[in-house]
Design a protein around this motif. Structure first.
Motif, short mmCIF file in Angstrom:
data_model
loop_
_atom_site.label_atom_id
_atom_site.label_comp_id
_atom_site.label_asym_id
_atom_site.label_seq_id
_atom_site.Cartn_x
_atom_site.Cartn_y
_atom_site.Cartn_z
N TRP B 109 52.89 40.95 31.34
CA TRP B 109 52.38 42.17 30.74
C TRP B 109 51.03 42.02 30.04
O TRP B 109 50.20 42.92 30.06
N ASN B 110 50.79 40.86 29.41
CA ASN B 110 49.56 40.78 28.61
C ASN B 110 48.30 40.95 29.44
O ASN B 110 47.30 41.45 28.95
N LEU B 111 48.35 40.55 30.71
CA LEU B 111 47.16 40.69 31.56
C LEU B 111 46.84 42.17 31.78
O LEU B 111 45.68 42.58 31.79
N LEU B 113 47.95 44.63 29.76
CA LEU B 113 47.64 45.17 28.44
C LEU B 113 46.17 44.95 28.10
O LEU B 113 45.49 45.83 27.57
N ARG B 114 45.68 43.76 28.39
CA ARG B 114 44.30 43.41 28.08
C ARG B 114 43.32 44.25 28.91
O ARG B 114 42.27 44.66 28.42
N PRO B 135 57.80 41.49 35.07
CA PRO B 135 58.94 40.65 34.72
C PRO B 135 59.21 40.51 33.23
O PRO B 135 60.33 40.21 32.83
N ASP B 136 58.20 40.72 32.40
CA ASP B 136 58.44 40.58 30.96
C ASP B 136 58.19 41.88 30.20
O ASP B 136 57.94 41.88 29.01
N ILE B 138 60.20 45.37 29.52
CA ILE B 138 61.40 46.19 29.72
C ILE B 138 61.02 47.64 29.50
O ILE B 138 60.03 47.93 28.81
N ASP B 140 62.05 49.87 27.67
CA ASP B 140 62.02 50.25 26.25
C ASP B 140 60.64 50.10 25.63
O ASP B 140 60.30 50.76 24.66
N GLU B 141 59.84 49.16 26.17
CA GLU B 141 58.52 48.87 25.61
C GLU B 141 57.41 49.44 26.49
O GLU B 141 56.24 49.14 26.30
N ALA B 142 57.79 50.22 27.50
CA ALA B 142 56.84 50.52 28.58
C ALA B 142 56.27 51.93 28.54
O ALA B 142 55.79 52.44 29.55
N GLY B 143 56.28 52.55 27.37
CA GLY B 143 55.84 53.95 27.29
C GLY B 143 54.49 54.19 27.93
O GLY B 143 54.33 55.12 28.73
N GLU B 144 53.52 53.35 27.59
CA GLU B 144 52.18 53.58 28.09
C GLU B 144 52.10 53.32 29.60
O GLU B 144 51.40 54.03 30.33
N LEU B 159 63.32 45.01 36.09
CA LEU B 159 64.34 44.06 36.54
C LEU B 159 65.70 44.34 35.89
O LEU B 159 65.77 44.79 34.75
N VAL B 172 67.59 51.10 32.67
CA VAL B 172 66.48 50.44 33.40
C VAL B 172 66.23 51.16 34.72
O VAL B 172 65.09 51.49 35.06
#
Lengths: 432, 274
Positions: B109-111, B113-114, B135-136, B138, B140-144, B159, B172
């Motif tokens: 995700w960080n790639l 996000l950045r 893969p990292d 979920i 729940d954290e994927a609003g954007e 996943l 999910v």
């Protein structure tokens, strides 16, 4: 050492406007594979129940009293303070805890939780080895199988702690991948956890990682600040002007800060590792030179390149050598409740030497960063100031680094056990 | 079941529907961009499509790949050492699209996000990408990301794992589009000698919660294993075994030759499982 002006809070990287559990303002969260979510929820439920269960709290209190050595004392250090503008300086002596650092507070509590969850195996990451030793200790005490992941570079610079962990019955697995330091040890610990989560608890050693770790680890260290606040009031008759702690992941700092959060007149000052200086990039001063991002399951400040790849941090202190920082610190920083500075390797080692020579206390190099911060803050505030400094660990484990740094080993001395001919064991002078 | 087509070309859902009509599972093949070089990895991806992969998972190398075992972690590390950039993924998705298969990006995700989730979605759609497997991240954290993928018409693959509760599986799958990625066992990427029962159990539990296709990943390395999984899953995802064709080869050309042979074997497998 440089004062940090808070960067704009409008970093524009907020995943979502959030008011969810596990968030500190925008920071925190749970960025991990789905496979780990049930274990995190199980852990969250177990620790919530435990924190209101008199049996758990009673057992933890008993262990801290009879095993850890709590409450840890406070020590005023007037000879050291002469070099810090004459301010009054009081140390919270977490270095006197069993195993030599604050880490045992969290580890004993998580080991008890492990048993409550019916798990038989614990794993942990370690940088300096303090958390690994504490975990190996708790595992021995409670009869748990124990595997410690440690970056290969760190196993070399902290060889004595590797031996301590093995002596205590833990398996130490050196991690050769990536930068072979703390962050890579965490990667391998997470890989182990996702594979063995059914019988294994991951005793994460600092206030980072996915929810509930940052909150839970902070709560288990909160006793540092609870004790220290009462002790300082008792000794000095007033609250300190500033509470100072080193910040790697940030567990000892959150532990001593938290009880003071509502004492708004008390400045909370975190000291990061400035390494060889922030300008050259070889440092771990996340708040001085980094931006928000995700690493190891949490959203916080992160040393990363333009693509979002993690950058390698650097510090003479293995325990502060981490490219991210606990999300609650990120929140405290952005809201201005806490302030963060950094001490370079050189400043930290100067403070290390000073405490040894003036007070007869050998601090961990991690804690020496807090002492360097105290020297600076003391000079800024002058002789009327009262400073509380968290001496988070002792420096026995750092003697190899210190001996090299200060040139304490005689040139012709040969460390015991390496002599290959009779009579070549040196002359009995300083040896390691 | 909705279909996202990115820009032009066949979508992931279309491919899975076609496979269902052919009464077979789809073959999803993973390779990271940049190993051994950007050009070499793209040549290998195109070769996979020619040899029978239905959907290509284009991985972006990441400095801290905590879901990956040694094979993929090694390839990612090498690719980063050789200077691969996140932007190279768009060259790869364009090439895969031109070769005739829908490209799904697999990224930590960080790639994203950045890069900015909205910008990434826009750039990916423009480069023929079909969606992203995260893969990292979920739901729940994927609003954007959910908003960005909706706006750009991209698939989003989350996943489920053997440890997932029924409640988690329901929440999910509700937010997946394209297919659901079922992790076959607890662990990281890498070949397994046996697939075990966990994979079929998680597939049937997932199918009880959604009409979306369910593809199984982690551990498949042979045609026989592909056939075994194809008996109950809508797609078979193969990663480490394909990457190993390249990491163990003396040079790119011989690596691609071995890769083609393995893809052909796996493609035969997904056609013989039912």
């Amino acid at each position: 050492m440089t004062d940090q002006t808070p960067a704009t809070p409008a970093h524009g990287l907020v995943p979502e406007p959030v008011a969810r559990p596990g968030r500190f303002g925008d920071f925190g969260g749970r960025y991990v594979p789905e496979a780990l979510i049930p274990a995190l929820e199980e852990l969250d439920e177990a620790r919530r129940k435990a924190m209101v269960d008199p049996e758990f709290l009673g057992e933890l209190e008993r262990l801290h009293r009879t095993y850890t050595g709590r409450p840890s004392i406070i020590t005023e250090v007037p000879r050291f303070a002469e070099h810090a503008g004459g301010a009054r300086i009081i140390l919270k002596r977490e270095d006197l805890n069993h195993t030599g650092s604050h880490k045992i507070n969290n580890v004993l509590a998580q080991a008890l939780l492990t048993k409550r969850m019916g798990k038989s195996r614990v794993i942990a990451e370690t940088g300096a080895g303090q958390h690994g030793v504490a975990t190996a200790t708790a595992a021995a005490l409670m009869g748990l199988e124990c595997v410690i992941y440690m970056g290969k570079v760190d196993t070399e610079r902290q060889a004595l702690n590797v031996a301590r962990m093995r002596m205590l019955g833990a398996e130490v697995r050196p991690v050769p991948t990536g930068s072979a330091t703390l962050k890579d040890a965490i990667n391998d610990a997470l890989r182990d956890w996702v594979t063995n989560v059914e019988d294994t608890h991951y005793i994460l050693g600092t206030v980072t990682g996915p929810h509930p770790f940052p909150e839970m680890v902070r709560d288990f260290h909160r006793i540092i600040g609870v004790e220290a606040r009462a002790q300082v009031l008792d000794t000095a008759g007033r609250l300190p002007d500033a509470v100072i702690a080193c910040v790697g992941g940030g567990s000892n700092a959150m532990g001593i800060f938290h009880r003071f959060l509502d004492d708004t007149d008390v400045r909370l000052i975190g000291v990061e590792a400035g390494g060889e200086g922030v300008e050259g990039g070889r440092h771990a001063a996340r708040f001085a030179a980094s931006s928000p991002g995700v690493l190891h399951g949490t959203f916080s400040y992160l040393m990363q390149d333009d693509d979002g790849q993690t950058l390698e941090s650097h510090s003479i202190s293995a325990g502060l050598d981490y490219p991210s920082v606990g999300p609650e610190h990120a929140h405290l920083r952005d809201t201005g409740r806490a302030e963060y500075r950094y001490a370079t390797d050189e400043q930290a080692m100067k403070a290390f030497e000073l405490l040894c020579r003036t007070e007869g206390i050998i601090p961990a190099i991690e804690s020496a960063h807090a002492l360097a911060g105290a020297i600076e803050v003391g000079r800024e505030l002058g002789p009327d100031a009262l400073l509380l400094v968290n001496l988070s660990g002792r420096g026995d484990k750092d003697m190899h680094t210190a001996a090299e740094y200060f040139g304490l080993i005689d040139g012709d001395a040969v460390p015991p056990g390496t002599a290959d001919e009779p009579g070549a064991e040196g002359d009995g002078r300083t040896q390691l | 079941m909705s279909t996202a087509t990115g820009t032009t070309g066949i979508g992931v859902s279309d491919v899975l529907a076609r496979c269902r009509e052919e009464n077979r599972a789809a073959l999803v093949g993973y390779l990271p961009v940049g190993f051994p070089t950007v050009e070499g990895s793209i040549a290998a991806m195109v070769a996979m499509v020619e040899a029978g992969v239905d959907i290509v998972e284009v991985g972006i190398p990441y400095s801290d790949p905590l879901m990956d075992g040694p094979v993929i972690a090694y390839a990612a590390d090498q690719a980063l050492k050789h200077g691969v950039r996140v932007g190279d993924v768009f060259t790869a998705t364009r090439a895969v699209r031109d070769a005739g298969a829908p490209p799904l990006v697999m990224s930590y995700w960080n790639l994203i996000l950045r890069h900015g989730p909205t910008a990434f979605a826009t750039d990916l759609a423009a480069a023929g990408g079909a969606g992203i497997i995260t893969p990292d991240l979920i739901p729940d954290e994927a609003g954007e990301w959910i908003a960005a993928s909706d706006a750009s018409g991209l698939d989003r693959v989350f996943l489920v794992a053997p440890s997932s509760t029924d409640e988690r599986i329901a929440s999910v799958t509700e937010r997946c589009r394209g297919f659901v990625y079922a992790v076959s066992h607890m662990g990281v990427t890498g070949a397994r000698t046996s697939m075990g029962d966990a994979a079929s159990v998680i597939v049937s539990r997932t199918k009880a919660a959604t009409d979306l296709p369910v593809c199984v990943g982690l551990g498949v390395s042979t045609g026989a294993q592909a056939a075994e999984v194809a008996a109950y899953a809508d797609g078979v995802i193969v990663g480490s075994a394909l990457v190993r064709c390249l990491t163990e080869a003396a040079d790119l050309e011989s690596g691609i030759t071995v890769l083609r042979a393995l893809v052909a074997e796996l493609a035969e497998g997904v056609r013989s499982g039912r």
